[in-house]
Write a protein that holds these residues in place. Structure first.
Motif, PDB file in Angstrom:
ATOM      1  N   MET A 278      35.638  42.113  38.313  1.00 33.98           N
ATOM      2  CA  MET A 278      36.580  42.672  37.296  1.00 33.98           C
ATOM      3  C   MET A 278      37.455  41.845  36.739  1.00 33.98           C
ATOM      4  O   MET A 278      37.218  40.602  37.291  1.00 33.98           O
ATOM      5  CB  MET A 278      37.560  43.672  38.035  1.00 33.98           C
ATOM      6  N   ALA A 279      37.986  41.797  35.676  1.00 30.44           N
ATOM      7  CA  ALA A 279      38.581  40.695  34.932  1.00 30.44           C
ATOM      8  C   ALA A 279      39.911  41.139  34.255  1.00 30.44           C
ATOM      9  O   ALA A 279      40.519  42.237  34.290  1.00 30.44           O
ATOM     10  CB  ALA A 279      37.914  40.607  33.538  1.00 30.44           C
ATOM     11  N   HIS A 280      40.668  40.190  34.473  1.00 34.84           N
ATOM     12  CA  HIS A 280      42.238  40.285  33.884  1.00 34.84           C
ATOM     13  C   HIS A 280      42.019  40.743  32.362  1.00 34.84           C
ATOM     14  O   HIS A 280      41.437  40.148  31.688  1.00 34.84           O
ATOM     15  CB  HIS A 280      42.822  39.153  34.018  1.00 34.84           C
ATOM     16  N   PRO A 281      42.940  41.714  31.945  1.00 33.40           N
ATOM     17  CA  PRO A 281      42.843  42.299  30.784  1.00 33.40           C
ATOM     18  C   PRO A 281      42.895  41.073  29.559  1.00 33.40           C
ATOM     19  O   PRO A 281      42.766  41.541  28.558  1.00 33.40           O
ATOM     20  CB  PRO A 281      43.811  43.294  30.709  1.00 33.40           C
TER      21      PRO A 281
ATOM     22  N   TYR B 276      46.782  41.893  38.129  1.00 34.13           N
ATOM     23  CA  TYR B 276      46.672  42.906  37.052  1.00 34.13           C
ATOM     24  C   TYR B 276      46.610  44.188  37.818  1.00 34.13           C
ATOM     25  O   TYR B 276      46.232  44.586  38.870  1.00 34.13           O
ATOM     26  CB  TYR B 276      45.612  42.786  35.926  1.00 34.13           C
TER      27      TYR B 276
ATOM     28  N   THR C   2      38.010  43.608  43.645  1.00 33.03           N
ATOM     29  CA  THR C   2      38.224  43.165  42.408  1.00 33.03           C
ATOM     30  C   THR C   2      36.963  42.243  42.116  1.00 33.03           C
ATOM     31  O   THR C   2      36.886  41.892  40.835  1.00 33.03           O
ATOM     32  CB  THR C   2      39.311  42.277  42.278  1.00 33.03           C
TER      33      THR C   2
ATOM     34  N   HIS D  61      45.344  44.907  41.438  1.00 31.66           N
ATOM     35  CA  HIS D  61      43.894  43.728  41.619  1.00 31.66           C
ATOM     36  C   HIS D  61      44.530  42.340  41.568  1.00 31.66           C
ATOM     37  O   HIS D  61      45.174  41.896  40.811  1.00 31.66           O
ATOM     38  CB  HIS D  61      43.032  43.975  40.604  1.00 31.66           C
ATOM     39  N   ILE D  62      43.982  41.518  42.595  1.00 31.46           N
ATOM     40  CA  ILE D  62      44.572  40.266  42.625  1.00 31.46           C
ATOM     41  C   ILE D  62      43.366  39.297  42.604  1.00 31.46           C
ATOM     42  O   ILE D  62      42.370  39.531  43.651  1.00 31.46           O
ATOM     43  CB  ILE D  62      45.363  40.046  43.999  1.00 31.46           C
ATOM     44  N   ILE D  63      43.404  38.262  41.926  1.00 34.74           N
ATOM     45  CA  ILE D  63      42.225  37.375  41.943  1.00 34.74           C
ATOM     46  C   ILE D  63      42.799  36.151  42.546  1.00 34.74           C
ATOM     47  O   ILE D  63      43.439  35.333  42.013  1.00 34.74           O
ATOM     48  CB  ILE D  63      41.978  36.984  40.306  1.00 34.74           C
ATOM     49  N   GLU D  64      42.708  36.257  43.872  1.00 37.95           N
ATOM     50  CA  GLU D  64      43.150  35.297  44.902  1.00 37.95           C
ATOM     51  C   GLU D  64      43.206  33.978  44.266  1.00 37.95           C
ATOM     52  O   GLU D  64      44.143  33.259  44.626  1.00 37.95           O
ATOM     53  CB  GLU D  64      42.701  35.633  46.109  1.00 37.95           C
TER      54      GLU D  64
ATOM     55  N   MET E 253      39.026  44.636  52.908  1.00 37.11           N
ATOM     56  CA  MET E 253      39.854  43.601  52.075  1.00 37.11           C
ATOM     57  C   MET E 253      40.237  44.058  50.853  1.00 37.11           C
ATOM     58  O   MET E 253      39.148  44.506  49.915  1.00 37.11           O
ATOM     59  CB  MET E 253      38.991  42.317  52.114  1.00 37.11           C
ATOM     60  N   LYS E 254      41.537  43.892  50.341  1.00 36.90           N
ATOM     61  CA  LYS E 254      41.527  44.330  48.925  1.00 36.90           C
ATOM     62  C   LYS E 254      41.020  43.600  47.950  1.00 36.90           C
ATOM     63  O   LYS E 254      40.527  44.245  47.039  1.00 36.90           O
ATOM     64  CB  LYS E 254      43.254  44.367  48.909  1.00 36.90           C
ATOM     65  N   HIS E 255      40.855  42.380  48.083  1.00 40.91           N
ATOM     66  CA  HIS E 255      40.361  41.363  47.012  1.00 40.91           C
ATOM     67  C   HIS E 255      38.811  41.667  46.829  1.00 40.91           C
ATOM     68  O   HIS E 255      38.492  41.284  45.831  1.00 40.91           O
ATOM     69  CB  HIS E 255      40.704  40.084  47.192  1.00 40.91           C
TER      70      HIS E 255
ATOM     71  N   ARG F 291      43.053  32.355  41.815  1.00 41.11           N
ATOM     72  CA  ARG F 291      43.936  31.681  40.785  1.00 41.11           C
ATOM     73  C   ARG F 291      45.226  31.563  41.145  1.00 41.11           C
ATOM     74  O   ARG F 291      46.015  30.892  40.520  1.00 41.11           O
ATOM     75  CB  ARG F 291      43.717  32.449  39.583  1.00 41.11           C
TER      76      ARG F 291
END
Lengths: 86, 286, 381
Positions: free
Chosen positions: B9-12, A79, B6, A21-24, B1-3, A26
């Motif tokens: 969703m959140a970074h751990p 992540y 997300t 997963h990419i939070i683009e 689109m991949k993004h 950031r």
């Protein structure tokens, strides 16, 4: 990656699968994740994010969910999590 | 689109980061964020409640670390993270106190505090992000800058010899000494976790690139620095601290070098100075 | 186990009385570094603290000593350090950190003659401007000046109470003479000693702002581990404690730091009058010099000169209003202090057209009463 031999029990080993997963927005485009992904899953995208950098994009389905990109990324921008049903 | 997947969703690590302060100040290609991520991962891996941690930083780029962790955290004066942390530790020995700071802060202006906290075996986890320069002020020569390396105050090359930090730590009495690079993120996280969980003065040096203020002057792009971290390092646990100078031409040794058990400063103080009944009472009240 | 408050009559010196005052006030952490003539404070604390559940640590220098008491203060306890001129100079940067992070603590300066190493074993009052302005930037401080071992005890308790109430470092500006002078010190029963502790926050932890002014303009202060996840920084910060590099935030922060002192002057300022009712000449003095000034008042009165004394117990914030009021009806001010003119500048600033004089001393001894009398006689001639 290429290996010089294949383990004899390779057919029995359960290989984990992951999804990146990419939070683009950031991303600051350092390229750490792209350069050091052990499965070479990532590449720079052509688009610009809100900060004006090229964030990474996923180029194949080879992620093993090793979390290395997640640990190396200085920006909390990427992540991985386990993927099932492959 | 991949993004799009997300979304929501959140970074751990988001529960440990002051997300309202992100993006942080660290430059693109700077390794401090990676060291910080390894540190937060280590904190999480311990499974200790977050309110039993505190982080103290000094001044400089790495000194901003304390400002981004979502626990009680202190951004103090230049060089003084260790005595501030020592005050916390001696007053509240049950807390896990992490010092997250840079090489200039901990070893030039704060060098005296470092050696004394190590001598006393103060129960701190000291993480030194070593980027070989004073990044925040624009890349001046540091106590860790390699011989002949260029900086904004040594245009013709550094005439001085840098510290061998693990040797300094060992000689001062540190009971746990290790070195990694930010690229060895998994080893680093596990190392920090081990340091948090043990008692005593733990010192972890982490080599980390400063592409803007060190790399630029020394013709080194950030991924080239990482390549050196990958190609020109060797993991040698238990290596003698005397062979640990940072010289990528010879190869830089990484690993855990020292891990000795010794009573900590607060333990010895309690045992020698507090009357026995007082100690029991304190234990009950905790 | 020794009791926390050594109730009774004692014959002890000022440094020891200071330490006993700290213990009685609830101080439970002392970070120190040896320096003449303040060492006895540290020595006494090293013996007493572990018996009351406290901690003494001798740090590697005064910078570390001062910094350690700030760290310890954030664990929710009362903390102190003691030093003299050279060490006080080293502490100055950290004093600024204490002020801007609004960390309560008490710093004792048993002054000796300077500059530099000076006269380590002889008293002076040469750090009175340093305590006000010694750290960089703009700020307000609270500084008290004890005149006797008894006041070393009493004012140390007052200092802790003020520091807890206003979330700010408070200074005890003593000197070698009071520090090393042994006199009778009466320590009252514990229940008769009034102690103040910082206000702790209540309410929702996620909405808490560690610098949002509450009562008296002072924010409640949590301790490490209370779950408020506070960030504490020496950078200019907003009420949340987060660094904000803006002129507006700087103003907001400075208004808060200055306001909590400047808006509560009546609560903070303590002075003592002696024969001021009909005085033509007012001696302004503090600390050990006030003892000289008492003698000078007595001798002047015997000569028929109407001289009185305004003793500053609180030196900072300076009792400007009091001087201005006195200036309306007196002929001159004489500031008696062991320096060549520090607080006298403040007195003269507030005295308007009323002339001000300094009965000063280069340091190393008290100002002789005759020096004060000489000026008084000339003024009234």
């Amino acid at each position: 990656m290429k290996y010089w031999r294949v383990p004899l029990d390779s057919g029995e080993i359960q290989i984990t699968r992951g999804r990146v997963h990419i939070i683009e927005d950031r991303c600051k485009g350092c390229g750490y994740c792209i350069e050091y992904c052990p499965r070479e899953v990532l590449e720079f995208s052509k688009k610009f994010n809100a900060k004006g950098y090229h964030p990474p994009q996923v180029k194949n389905e080879d992620c093993l969910n090793c979390h290395y990109c997640e640990l190396l990324c200085p920006e909390f921008a990427i992540y991985s999590e386990a993927a099932f049903g492959q | 689109m991949k993004h799009d997947e997300t979304a929501g969703m959140a970074h751990p690590l988001e529960d440990l980061v002051r997300m309202d302060r992100i993006p942080h100040i660290w430059c693109p290609g700077c390794g401090i964020g990676s060291v910080f991520t390894s540190c937060l991962t280590a904190v999480k891996q311990t499974n200790i409640p977050y309110n039993q941690f505190t982080m103290v930083s000094g001044i400089g780029c790495s000194g901003r670390g304390a400002g981004y962790i979502n626990i009680d955290s202190f951004h103090t004066t230049h060089g003084r993270a260790i005595p501030f942390a020592s005050g916390i530790k001696m007053a509240r020995p049950d807390l896990n106190v992490i010092v997250f700071s840079g090489d200039g802060d901990l070893f030039a202006i704060g060098g005296n505090h470092f050696i004394h906290a190590a001598r006393r075996n103060m129960d701190l986890t000291v993480i030194c992000v070593n980027n070989l320069t004073y990044g925040m002020t624009g890349g001046q020569v540091a106590a860790t800058t390699p011989f002949k390396a260029r900086s904004s105050t040594t245009a013709l090359g550094n005439p001085d010899t840098p510290f061998n930090l693990p040797l300094l730590a060992y000689a001062s009495g540190a009971t746990y000494v290790a070195r990694w690079t930010m690229l060895h993120a998994r080893d680093l996280a596990d190392c920090i976790q081990e340091a948090i969980l043990r008692r005593g003065f733990s010192f972890i040096e982490v080599l980390s690139p400063c592409p803007i203020n060190y790399g630029r002057r020394n013709r080194e792009k950030t991924l080239e620095t990482l390549k050196k971290y990958h190609d020109n390092t060797i993991v040698k646990n238990g290596a003698s601290p005397t062979e640990l100078e940072v010289d990528f031409n010879k190869g830089v040794i990484l690993g855990k070098f020292i891990d000795i058990e010794k009573p900590t400063c607060d333990e010895v103080y309690r045992r020698m100075y507090r009357p026995p009944e007082e100690t029991t009472e304190n234990r009950k009240s905790r | 186990m020794k009791p926390q408050v050594l109730t009774g009559e004692h014959f002890i010196n000022g440094d020891e009385a200071c330490a006993e005052g700290a213990i009685a006030a609830g101080c439970r952490f002392f970070g120190g570094y040896p320096i003449t003539p303040a060492t006895e404070v540290a020595e006494q604390m090293s013996v007493r603290l572990p018996h009351v559940g406290g901690t003494f640590i001798q740090m590697e220098d005064e910078i570390a000593a001062m910094t350690s008491i700030l760290g310890a203060a954030w664990t929710g306890i009362k903390t102190m350090t003691a030093t003299s001129g050279p060490g006080f100079s080293l502490m100055m940067e950290t004093v600024g950190l204490a002020i801007v992070t609004e960390t309560p603590c008490v710093v004792v300066n048993v002054q000796r003659a300077g500059p530099s190493t000076g006269l380590p074993t002889q008293g002076a009052q040469g750090d009175m401007m340093q305590v006000r302005w010694g750290s960089h930037g703009d700020y307000e401080v609270i500084a008290l000046a004890p005149s006797s071992p008894q006041e070393m005890f009493d004012l140390t308790i007052t200092a802790f109470n003020l520091s807890e109430k206003y979330r700010t470092p408070v200074f005890i500006m003593s000197d070698e003479i009071v520090g090393h002078m042994s006199e009778k010190v009466v320590i009252p029963e514990a229940r008769k000693i009034r102690t103040v502790s910082r206000v702790k926050p209540a309410g929702r932890k996620d909405r808490f702002k560690p610098y949002q002014p509450g009562l008296l303009g002072v924010a409640p202060m949590p301790a490490i581990g209370d779950g408020y996840n506070v960030h504490v920084t020496g950078l200019t910060h907003d009420e949340k404690g987060y660094p904000v590099m803006s002129v507006d935030t700087q103003k907001e922060m400075m208004d808060r730091l200055l306001g909590k002192i400047r808006n509560n002057l009546d609560d903070i300022i303590l002075t003592e009058d002696y024969r001021l009712e009909d005085a033509d000449v007012v001696l302004v003095s503090y600390g050990v010099s006030a003892r000289t000034a008492y003698t000078a008042v007595e001798e002047a009165r015997e000569m028929g000169l109407r001289v009185g004394l305004l003793r500053l117990i609180t030196v900072w914030p300076f009792p400007e209003q009091r001087i201005r009021e006195l200036a309306k009806r007196v002929k001159a001010f004489i500031t008696v202090e062991i320096n060549m003119g520090q607080i006298s500048r403040e007195v003269e600033r507030c005295a308007g057209t009323v002339p001000g004089f300094t009965a000063g001393h280069h340091g190393g001894a008290v100002v002789p009463p005759d020096d004060v009398l000489k000026i008084a006689k000339e003024v009234l001639a």
